[in-house]
Scaffold this motif. Sequence first.
Motif, PDB file in Angstrom:
ATOM      1  N   HIS A  81       0.967  -1.191  -0.144  1.00  0.00           N
ATOM      2  CA  HIS A  81      -0.042  -0.016  -0.027  1.00  0.00           C
ATOM      3  C   HIS A  81       0.908   1.311   0.114  1.00  0.00           C
ATOM      4  O   HIS A  81       0.471   2.185  -0.600  1.00  0.00           O
ATOM      5  N   SER A  82       1.877   1.267   0.696  1.00  0.00           N
ATOM      6  CA  SER A  82       2.767   2.434   0.855  1.00  0.00           C
ATOM      7  C   SER A  82       3.494   2.710  -0.371  1.00  0.00           C
ATOM      8  O   SER A  82       4.050   3.892  -0.614  1.00  0.00           O
ATOM      9  N   LEU A  83       3.755   1.582  -1.237  1.00  0.00           N
ATOM     10  CA  LEU A  83       4.218   1.685  -2.592  1.00  0.00           C
ATOM     11  C   LEU A  83       3.278   2.077  -3.567  1.00  0.00           C
ATOM     12  O   LEU A  83       3.759   2.164  -4.826  1.00  0.00           O
ATOM     13  N   GLY A  84       2.192   2.219  -3.335  1.00  0.00           N
ATOM     14  CA  GLY A  84       0.844   2.498  -4.324  1.00  0.00           C
ATOM     15  C   GLY A  84       0.664   1.139  -5.132  1.00  0.00           C
ATOM     16  O   GLY A  84      -0.132   1.772  -5.967  1.00  0.00           O
ATOM     17  N   LEU A  85       0.919   0.065  -4.780  1.00  0.00           N
ATOM     18  CA  LEU A  85       0.505  -1.199  -5.556  1.00  0.00           C
ATOM     19  C   LEU A  85      -0.792  -1.832  -4.970  1.00  0.00           C
ATOM     20  O   LEU A  85      -1.117  -2.819  -5.366  1.00  0.00           O
ATOM     21  N   LEU A  86      -1.300  -1.389  -3.797  1.00  0.00           N
ATOM     22  CA  LEU A  86      -2.229  -1.889  -3.347  1.00  0.00           C
ATOM     23  C   LEU A  86      -3.409  -1.115  -2.836  1.00  0.00           C
ATOM     24  O   LEU A  86      -2.998  -0.125  -1.779  1.00  0.00           O
ATOM     25  N   GLU A  87      -4.507  -1.041  -2.999  1.00  0.00           N
ATOM     26  CA  GLU A  87      -5.590   0.059  -2.447  1.00  0.00           C
ATOM     27  C   GLU A  87      -5.839  -0.280  -1.077  1.00  0.00           C
ATOM     28  O   GLU A  87      -5.885   0.601  -0.327  1.00  0.00           O
ATOM     29  N   THR A  88      -6.439  -1.705  -0.976  1.00  0.00           N
ATOM     30  CA  THR A  88      -7.151  -2.004   0.100  1.00  0.00           C
ATOM     31  C   THR A  88      -6.010  -2.830   1.251  1.00  0.00           C
ATOM     32  O   THR A  88      -5.368  -3.992   0.553  1.00  0.00           O
ATOM     33  N   TYR A  89      -5.481  -2.265   2.272  1.00  0.00           N
ATOM     34  CA  TYR A  89      -4.617  -2.867   3.136  1.00  0.00           C
ATOM     35  C   TYR A  89      -5.082  -3.482   4.404  1.00  0.00           C
ATOM     36  O   TYR A  89      -4.208  -3.960   5.165  1.00  0.00           O
ATOM     37  N   MET A 144     -11.470  -1.701   3.286  1.00  0.00           N
ATOM     38  CA  MET A 144     -12.068  -2.513   2.268  1.00  0.00           C
ATOM     39  C   MET A 144     -13.370  -1.855   1.583  1.00  0.00           C
ATOM     40  O   MET A 144     -14.142  -1.076   2.675  1.00  0.00           O
ATOM     41  N   PRO A 145     -13.797  -1.788   0.404  1.00  0.00           N
ATOM     42  CA  PRO A 145     -14.734  -0.954  -0.041  1.00  0.00           C
ATOM     43  C   PRO A 145     -16.236  -1.954   0.490  1.00  0.00           C
ATOM     44  O   PRO A 145     -16.178  -3.087   0.786  1.00  0.00           O
ATOM     45  N   LEU A 146     -17.136  -1.035   0.266  1.00  0.00           N
ATOM     46  CA  LEU A 146     -18.561  -1.887   0.719  1.00  0.00           C
ATOM     47  C   LEU A 146     -18.960  -3.101  -0.026  1.00  0.00           C
ATOM     48  O   LEU A 146     -18.647  -2.959  -1.201  1.00  0.00           O
ATOM     49  N   ALA A 147     -19.523  -4.052   0.552  1.00  0.00           N
ATOM     50  CA  ALA A 147     -19.869  -5.324  -0.214  1.00  0.00           C
ATOM     51  C   ALA A 147     -21.239  -4.838  -1.248  1.00  0.00           C
ATOM     52  O   ALA A 147     -21.229  -5.660  -2.347  1.00  0.00           O
ATOM     53  N   SER A 148     -21.548  -3.761  -1.083  1.00  0.00           N
ATOM     54  CA  SER A 148     -22.559  -3.322  -2.077  1.00  0.00           C
ATOM     55  C   SER A 148     -21.926  -2.989  -3.440  1.00  0.00           C
ATOM     56  O   SER A 148     -22.635  -2.935  -4.466  1.00  0.00           O
ATOM     57  N   SER A 167     -10.637  -6.136  -4.453  1.00  0.00           N
ATOM     58  CA  SER A 167      -9.889  -5.861  -3.229  1.00  0.00           C
ATOM     59  C   SER A 167      -9.571  -7.299  -2.770  1.00  0.00           C
ATOM     60  O   SER A 167      -8.529  -7.850  -2.352  1.00  0.00           O
ATOM     61  N   TRP A 168     -10.760  -8.188  -2.560  1.00  0.00           N
ATOM     62  CA  TRP A 168     -10.575  -9.767  -2.189  1.00  0.00           C
ATOM     63  C   TRP A 168      -9.638 -10.507  -2.895  1.00  0.00           C
ATOM     64  O   TRP A 168      -8.842 -11.238  -2.594  1.00  0.00           O
ATOM     65  N   THR A 169      -9.903 -10.066  -4.244  1.00  0.00           N
ATOM     66  CA  THR A 169      -8.918 -10.914  -5.216  1.00  0.00           C
ATOM     67  C   THR A 169      -7.590 -10.719  -5.032  1.00  0.00           C
ATOM     68  O   THR A 169      -6.526 -11.597  -4.940  1.00  0.00           O
ATOM     69  N   ALA A 193      -6.269  -9.425  -2.459  1.00  0.00           N
ATOM     70  CA  ALA A 193      -5.532  -9.893  -0.991  1.00  0.00           C
ATOM     71  C   ALA A 193      -5.300 -11.344  -1.097  1.00  0.00           C
ATOM     72  O   ALA A 193      -4.306 -11.758  -0.458  1.00  0.00           O
ATOM     73  N   VAL A 194      -6.087 -12.145  -1.628  1.00  0.00           N
ATOM     74  CA  VAL A 194      -5.983 -13.485  -1.610  1.00  0.00           C
ATOM     75  C   VAL A 194      -4.503 -13.976  -2.584  1.00  0.00           C
ATOM     76  O   VAL A 194      -3.795 -14.641  -2.242  1.00  0.00           O
ATOM     77  N   GLN A 195      -4.578 -13.066  -3.709  1.00  0.00           N
ATOM     78  CA  GLN A 195      -3.275 -13.494  -4.541  1.00  0.00           C
ATOM     79  C   GLN A 195      -2.039 -13.048  -3.982  1.00  0.00           C
ATOM     80  O   GLN A 195      -1.158 -13.898  -4.118  1.00  0.00           O
ATOM     81  N   ILE A 196      -2.064 -12.147  -3.108  1.00  0.00           N
ATOM     82  CA  ILE A 196      -0.698 -11.731  -2.278  1.00  0.00           C
ATOM     83  C   ILE A 196      -0.515 -12.777  -1.271  1.00  0.00           C
ATOM     84  O   ILE A 196       0.750 -13.048  -1.030  1.00  0.00           O
ATOM     85  N   ALA A 197      -1.605 -13.377  -0.743  1.00  0.00           N
ATOM     86  CA  ALA A 197      -1.582 -14.049   0.430  1.00  0.00           C
ATOM     87  C   ALA A 197      -0.966 -15.465  -0.331  1.00  0.00           C
ATOM     88  O   ALA A 197       0.080 -16.274   0.239  1.00  0.00           O
TER      89      ALA A 197
END
Length: 173
Positions: free
Chosen positions: A23-31, A36-40, A48-50, A52-56
């Motif tokens: 996130h500090s490098l500007g490569l990830l919006e949701t940290y 996290m954006p709203l589910a709506s 965002s979830w995709t 996060a899972v890919q990074i994990a």
Amino acid sequence: RQVDFHPAHLIVTMLSATYSALHSLGLLETYSLSTMPLASDVPAFTRSWTHAVQIARVICLLIVLAYVTAFAFLLRALVTDWRVALLGTFAIAFSGGIAMSVRALKPELLSGALFAIALLILLISARSPRMTMRPMLIGVGAFFATLAMDNKVQAIFLIATLPVLLLPFGEPS
């Protein structure tokens, strides 16, 4: 900032640090969950979830690569025949446990890897009673065993078997 203890906090800490760094490098919006954006907002939430899972999963892959590399070097130091070490490394790298652990972020992956590395280090120290670095090797092995237990408390049962496991491999000093 208050840090809460989590049973698998080494994995959680690694993920948190990775998300914050990206996130500090500007490569990830949701940290974090609070960003996290709203589910709506389905597309943003899914994206965002995709990410996060890919990074994990990349972190899991890096843990497995580090573990297999350390296993290869330690097994080579333990056995004198490089072919046996290569066969053992091949067997661990393509085992079902590694294949399943690299897909899902589980504390057993890191805990098992740390315990196996501790076991190999302690086996090397048991086989080399005249080695000058033996006390340091035992300390490093104990450190890895402690980290394994810190990440997954059930590793205490494996750690309790270490003296029995190491006795047959020791040599008189």
